[in-house]
Design a protein around this motif. Structure first.
Motif, PDB file in Angstrom:
ATOM      1  N   UNK A  53       3.255  -9.429   5.700  1.00 58.01           N
ATOM      2  CA  UNK A  53       1.902  -9.279   6.260  1.00 58.01           C
ATOM      3  C   UNK A  53       1.679  -7.767   6.648  1.00 58.01           C
ATOM      4  N   UNK A  54       2.481  -6.895   6.098  1.00 57.94           N
ATOM      5  CA  UNK A  54       2.330  -5.545   6.394  1.00 57.94           C
ATOM      6  C   UNK A  54       1.552  -4.857   5.238  1.00 57.94           C
ATOM      7  N   UNK A  55       0.865  -3.829   5.587  1.00 55.61           N
ATOM      8  CA  UNK A  55       0.002  -3.161   4.639  1.00 55.61           C
ATOM      9  C   UNK A  55       0.237  -1.773   4.658  1.00 55.61           C
ATOM     10  N   UNK A  56      -0.063  -0.998   3.458  1.00 59.17           N
ATOM     11  CA  UNK A  56      -0.241   0.343   3.462  1.00 59.17           C
ATOM     12  C   UNK A  56      -1.417   0.890   2.559  1.00 59.17           C
ATOM     13  N   UNK A  57      -1.769   2.161   3.044  1.00 57.92           N
ATOM     14  CA  UNK A  57      -3.054   2.792   2.439  1.00 57.92           C
ATOM     15  C   UNK A  57      -2.665   4.057   1.828  1.00 57.92           C
ATOM     16  N   UNK A  58      -3.405   4.419   0.637  1.00 55.56           N
ATOM     17  CA  UNK A  58      -3.326   5.513  -0.072  1.00 55.56           C
ATOM     18  C   UNK A  58      -4.589   5.851  -0.548  1.00 55.56           C
ATOM     19  N   UNK A  59      -4.670   7.433  -0.571  1.00 57.28           N
ATOM     20  CA  UNK A  59      -6.096   7.840  -1.146  1.00 57.28           C
ATOM     21  C   UNK A  59      -6.201   8.791  -1.995  1.00 57.28           C
ATOM     22  N   UNK A  60      -6.953   8.917  -3.029  1.00 55.40           N
ATOM     23  CA  UNK A  60      -7.039   9.985  -4.162  1.00 55.40           C
ATOM     24  C   UNK A  60      -8.281  10.206  -4.469  1.00 55.40           C
ATOM     25  N   UNK A  61      -8.731  11.223  -5.204  1.00 56.88           N
ATOM     26  CA  UNK A  61     -10.172  11.601  -5.366  1.00 56.88           C
ATOM     27  C   UNK A  61     -10.424  11.679  -6.856  1.00 56.88           C
ATOM     28  N   UNK A  62     -11.492  11.363  -7.350  1.00 55.27           N
ATOM     29  CA  UNK A  62     -12.010  11.603  -8.961  1.00 55.27           C
ATOM     30  C   UNK A  62     -13.333  12.387  -8.954  1.00 55.27           C
TER      31      UNK A  62
ATOM     32  N   UNK B 219      -8.735  14.404  -9.307  1.00 58.19           N
ATOM     33  CA  UNK B 219      -8.813  16.068  -8.988  1.00 58.19           C
ATOM     34  C   UNK B 219      -7.889  16.091  -7.793  1.00 58.19           C
ATOM     35  N   UNK B 220      -7.500  15.015  -7.108  1.00 61.92           N
ATOM     36  CA  UNK B 220      -6.848  15.409  -5.717  1.00 61.92           C
ATOM     37  C   UNK B 220      -6.117  14.199  -5.443  1.00 61.92           C
ATOM     38  N   UNK B 221      -4.918  14.212  -5.080  1.00 65.70           N
ATOM     39  CA  UNK B 221      -4.040  13.249  -4.446  1.00 65.70           C
ATOM     40  C   UNK B 221      -3.592  12.398  -5.626  1.00 65.70           C
ATOM     41  N   UNK B 222      -2.897  11.200  -5.479  1.00 63.33           N
ATOM     42  CA  UNK B 222      -2.326  10.299  -6.870  1.00 63.33           C
ATOM     43  C   UNK B 222      -2.959   8.881  -6.502  1.00 63.33           C
ATOM     44  N   UNK B 223      -2.858   8.236  -7.770  1.00 67.27           N
ATOM     45  CA  UNK B 223      -3.194   6.929  -7.606  1.00 67.27           C
ATOM     46  C   UNK B 223      -2.180   6.035  -7.642  1.00 67.27           C
ATOM     47  N   UNK B 224      -0.859   6.733  -7.682  1.00 69.19           N
ATOM     48  CA  UNK B 224       0.334   5.726  -7.370  1.00 69.19           C
ATOM     49  C   UNK B 224       1.031   6.017  -5.905  1.00 69.19           C
ATOM     50  N   UNK B 225       1.796   4.928  -5.735  1.00 75.54           N
ATOM     51  CA  UNK B 225       2.184   4.904  -4.395  1.00 75.54           C
ATOM     52  C   UNK B 225       3.816   4.031  -4.405  1.00 75.54           C
ATOM     53  N   UNK B 226       4.538   4.432  -3.818  1.00 72.13           N
ATOM     54  CA  UNK B 226       5.956   3.704  -3.575  1.00 72.13           C
ATOM     55  C   UNK B 226       6.253   3.519  -2.133  1.00 72.13           C
ATOM     56  N   UNK B 227       6.550   2.330  -1.844  1.00 74.46           N
ATOM     57  CA  UNK B 227       6.814   1.826  -0.473  1.00 74.46           C
ATOM     58  C   UNK B 227       7.461   0.795  -0.230  1.00 74.46           C
ATOM     59  N   UNK B 228       7.874   0.334   1.018  1.00 77.73           N
ATOM     60  CA  UNK B 228       8.316  -0.777   1.213  1.00 77.73           C
ATOM     61  C   UNK B 228       7.686  -1.772   2.301  1.00 77.73           C
ATOM     62  N   UNK B 229       7.459  -2.874   2.132  1.00 84.68           N
ATOM     63  CA  UNK B 229       6.471  -3.691   2.883  1.00 84.68           C
ATOM     64  C   UNK B 229       7.286  -4.787   3.422  1.00 84.68           C
ATOM     65  N   UNK B 230       7.066  -5.227   4.774  1.00 90.48           N
ATOM     66  CA  UNK B 230       7.442  -6.526   5.306  1.00 90.48           C
ATOM     67  C   UNK B 230       6.431  -7.464   5.145  1.00 90.48           C
TER      68      UNK B 230
END
Length: 451
Positions: free
Chosen positions: A144-153, A131-142
């Motif tokens: 040990x690096x991390x990324x976070x994304x959020x969506x709602x169900x 219902x909000x946000x997206x369960x998809x993400x596109x990124x570049x990571x070195x």
């Protein structure tokens, strides 16, 4: 959870790669695929080379050399290993129906190589809606690096398991992509909450031997006036109509309408045909029927009746008629976790004749039946007629799953209306209910009354 890539056999032959395409990947393996990102450059370089040779133009030969070099670069590079960890945080793993659940996903590069083009699709449970946000993400990571994304169900009744997260990694040239899955098991359990307040639920008049709060068509002790009759020796003096005796000199006894309890079995149509909905992401008739059954259970048990639950499905299920706090807990669990009422629907066909026979064997002989069905075909309507003919006074609650956006849908609505009319002609009460409105409103609007 973490996942290390183990390339599956050799790289597959070159083919078109549609990012939206879906194909199954066995857990623990990855699949390498060639993209067509450099195909245009290759074709142009070869064409320029051919024309340059024929025309002996140095510029075209130089251009073709650059094109072949770029195309060759794409052919000799490989994507980084899909070594990532996925952690999922869920705001509420036991929400109420229709609550919003926030899902936060953290992805970390566990390899020693940079991932210049990393794409992920989280494994959303099939029966839950974003219902909000997206369960998809596109990124570049070195490394040990991390990324976070959020969506709602939006929470739906039942137990929902997250599927593996799909991971796609490309090399810097984008000529080759590597797909894999990361198993990050999580579960959301949404129990159907029974309503806190009861509504007047229509039952059909009948006589039973158990005292309760349902008016029967017999006279005796009670609170509502029923009739008068001649005095008989042994009648209580407080039931003698002394006013009439003073006027006429005749002794008469007042009779009151006896209140009796009723055994009721709520039958939910859980066949595959009952999972119809007016829109692809709309509420199914099965979900509406389970909600209505919860309202009916609370209303009838609050009125002193014994209520049982069952379903018309390939899976045998039965909760015997009863009452009380313990029985209410069992009823809530039944409506929430019973496999026969799963939001995903059955894979097998339902033997409706056998299901009806099981109900007849188990239900008390004087039990009333309330069937919750969208009546998308003739089968359940016929089952309701048979149950009524066999002595179980039957009522049908029918959530409407039809739409009017096409000729076929309108025809389905007409056929359903004919089934409702046929039941009413046979003196079987029917509540035609738009499943999008609160069920108590449908009962208030219903003018069929108790029979």
């Amino acid at each position: 959870m973490s996942f290390s890539s183990i390339p599956a056999a050799a790289t597959r032959a070159a083919g078109a790669t549609d990012e939206a395409a879906e194909f199954e990947i066995e857990p623990g393996t990855v699949v390498d695929r060639r993209t067509r990102r450099w195909y245009g450059v290759t074709v142009f370089a070869l064409l320029a080379l051919g024309v340059g040779v024929l025309t002996r133009e140095p510029g075209l030969l130089l251009t073709s050399a650059f094109g072949i070099a770029f195309a060759g670069y794409g052919q000799f590079t490989s994507p980084p290993p899909v070594e990532v960890s996925v952690e999922r945080s869920i705001s509420d793993d036991a929400p109420d129906t229709d609550d919003t659940v926030a899902v936060t996903v953290t992805v970390r590069n566990e390899s020693d190589r940079t991932m210049p083009d990393l794409r992920l699709v989280d494994g959303v449970p099939p029966k839950m809606t974003v219902v909000e946000g997206s369960p998809r993400v596109a990124t570049a990571l070195r490394p040990g690096q991390e990324t976070t994304f959020t969506y709602s169900l939006r929470a739906r009744r039942g137990r929902h398991e997250f599927e593996p997260t799909t991971v796609l990694a490309r090399d810097a040239s984008g000529a080759t992509e590597r797909r894999g899955t990361v198993d990050a098991p999580d579960t959301v359990g949404c129990e159907a909450s029974l309503p806190s307040q009861s509504v007047a639920f229509p039952l059909r008049s009948q006589t039973t031997r158990h005292t309760g709060r349902f008016p029967a068509d017999t006279g005796g002790p009670g609170v509502e006036f029923y009739a008068t009759r001649e005095y008989r020796p042994g009648d209580p003096l407080n039931r003698v109509d002394w006013n009439r005796t003073a006027r006429t000199g005749d002794l008469t006894t007042v009779q009151y309408r006896v209140e009796r309890s009723v055994s009721v079995v709520l039958v939910v149509d859980a066949r595959q045909a009952a999972y119809a909905a007016p829109a692809p992401q709309g509420r199914t008739a099965l979900d509406a029927a389970v909600d209505a059954a919860g309202h009916a259970y609370v209303s009838l048990t609050d009125a002193g009746h014994d209520v049982g639950l069952t379903a018309l499905s390939p899976t045998d299920c039965w909760l015997s008629p009863g009452n009380g706090d313990e029985h209410r807990v069992r009823a809530r669990e039944f409506l929430s976790t019973e496999p026969a009422l799963s939001p995903s629907g059955p894979d097998a066909e339902t033997n409706l004749y056998a299901a009806v026979q099981r109900i007849r064997r188990r239900a008390p002989t004087d039990a009333q039946i309330v069937v919750f069905s969208p009546l998308t075909d003739d089968h359940v309507a016929g089952a309701a007629i048979r149950l009524d003919a066999n002595g179980h006074r039957t009522t049908v609650i029918s959530p409407d799953p039809t739409a009017d956006d096409s000729a076929g849908h309108r025809l389905a609505g007409v056929r359903r209306s004919l089934r409702l009319a046929d039941l009413r002609q046979r003196d079987i009460p029917v509540v035609d209910w738009d499943g999008t409105e609160p069920f108590p409103h449908a009962l208030v609007r219903w003018d069929g009354g108790s029979r």
